[in-house]
Motif scaffolding. Structure first.
Motif, mmCIF file in Angstrom:
data_model
loop_
_atom_site.group_PDB
_atom_site.id
_atom_site.type_symbol
_atom_site.label_atom_id
_atom_site.label_comp_id
_atom_site.label_asym_id
_atom_site.label_seq_id
_atom_site.Cartn_x
_atom_site.Cartn_y
_atom_site.Cartn_z
ATOM 1 N N LYS A 39 0.856 -1.185 0.000
ATOM 2 C CA LYS A 39 0.000 0.000 0.000
ATOM 3 C C LYS A 39 0.889 1.231 0.000
ATOM 4 N N ILE A 40 0.683 2.082 -1.004
ATOM 5 C CA ILE A 40 1.438 3.327 -1.136
ATOM 6 C C ILE A 40 0.438 4.477 -1.134
ATOM 7 N N GLN A 41 0.610 5.403 -0.204
ATOM 8 C CA GLN A 41 -0.246 6.587 -0.139
ATOM 9 C C GLN A 41 0.401 7.657 -1.010
ATOM 10 N N SER A 42 -0.150 7.873 -2.203
ATOM 11 C CA SER A 42 0.405 8.868 -3.123
ATOM 12 C C SER A 42 -0.449 10.127 -3.105
ATOM 13 N N SER A 43 -0.072 11.120 -3.883
ATOM 14 C CA SER A 43 -0.840 12.362 -3.947
ATOM 15 C C SER A 43 -2.230 12.131 -4.521
ATOM 16 N N GLU A 44 -2.410 11.021 -5.226
ATOM 17 C CA GLU A 44 -3.703 10.688 -5.826
ATOM 18 C C GLU A 44 -4.552 9.791 -4.921
ATOM 19 N N GLY A 45 -4.042 9.477 -3.741
ATOM 20 C CA GLY A 45 -4.764 8.607 -2.811
ATOM 21 C C GLY A 45 -4.043 7.292 -2.646
ATOM 22 N N PRO A 46 -4.648 6.360 -1.893
ATOM 23 C CA PRO A 46 -3.986 5.074 -1.653
ATOM 24 C C PRO A 46 -3.954 4.211 -2.911
ATOM 25 N N THR A 47 -2.825 3.532 -3.087
ATOM 26 C CA THR A 47 -2.644 2.625 -4.222
ATOM 27 C C THR A 47 -2.172 1.291 -3.683
ATOM 28 N N TRP A 48 -2.836 0.215 -4.086
ATOM 29 C CA TRP A 48 -2.421 -1.132 -3.702
ATOM 30 C C TRP A 48 -1.728 -1.751 -4.897
#
Length: 65
Positions: A39-48
């Motif tokens: 899980k990566i919290q990017s500027s666009e929101g969480p990404t799995w």
């Protein structure tokens, strides 16, 4: 690769994740409850991201507080 992500999570550190298709995701590594996905919290929101899709993980700078 999983080890680098676990270290980044423990330190609240930003990461750059390069996928096998050359896509790059940058954000803060977070705890994932899914054993097959990071899980990566990017500027666009969480990404799995499936671990099997990850080619390389780089930690960026100092830990985020």
């Amino acid at each position: 690769m999983k080890e680098e992500l676990h270290i980044a999570v423990a330190n609240g550190q930003r990461v750059t994740v390069k996928l096998h298709d050359d896509e790059i995701i940058t954000g803060v590594a977070e705890v994932s409850t899914d054993p097959k996905h990071a899980k990566i919290q990017s500027s666009e929101g969480p990404t799995w991201v499936p671990y099997e899709d990850i080619e390389h993980v780089s930690m960026i700078g100092n830990p985020v507080h």
